[in-house]
Design a protein around this motif. Structure first.
Motif: not given
Length: 181
Positions: A134-138
């Motif tokens: 999720y952090i990479e997508v954000r």
């Protein structure tokens, strides 16, 4: 105090001698109960974290959907914003470099160019599937917003892969706006 401990010690030794199998079974059952409780707590924590991710994605979607849309008369009175000239090669290269820069692998990408007769701009739709945390997508979405202000996020749909649990498969939809030649 030592009298109490000696009595407890005496009774535990007697219990061990008389019911060795039952004591072992009780110890194994207690260990299994502790292991189950730890696993359940870990799953509950992961579930809470995933629910927070979904809630933040839904909140971001609501913010983008509920943004006020200017009426046609107001939009026609305003001048068109400064948009870059269209270059498919430069745009796709910068788009992929941004994804690589945040460490997000891109699986599938589709590009569609829309040229409306009545619009003073060209719209380049980009839909892609990415897999990551999720952090990479954000980070990817934030980096695109910072590096390409003419690109907007239109849609996000994420699903959790079965293994490993941190991996998400997200379908992202973007619109890039360019100056008409």
């Amino acid at each position: 105090m030592s009298l109490i401990f000696s009595r407890i010690n005496f009774h535990l030794r007697a219990l061990w001698r008389q019911h060795r199998a039952a004591v072992m079974a009780l110890a194994i059952a207690a260990s299994a109960a502790v292991a189950t409780a730890v696993a359940w707590a870990g799953a509950a924590l992961e579930n809470q974290r995933q629910e927070a991710v979904v809630a933040s994605l839904r909140a971001a979607r609501v913010r983008t959907i509920s943004a006020p849309i200017p009426s046609q008369s107001v939009a026609s009175r305003q001048s068109a914003p400064d948009l870059p000239k269209f270059s498919s090669q430069d745009f796709t290269a910068q788009f992929h470099e941004t994804a690589i820069g945040v460490g997000l692998p891109v699986d599938e990408v589709a590009y569609t160019l829309e040229q409306g007769e009545r619009q003073p701009y060209m719209r380049y739709r980009v839909t892609l599937t990415v897999k990551g945390r999720y952090i990479e997508v954000r980070k990817f979405v934030a980096a695109l917003a910072a590096e390409m202000p003419h690109v907007t996020l239109d849609s996000v749909h994420c699903a959790r892969e079965s293994t490993p649990p941190q991996q998400l498969s997200c379908d992202l939809g973007f619109s890039a706006f360019f100056h008409k030649a």
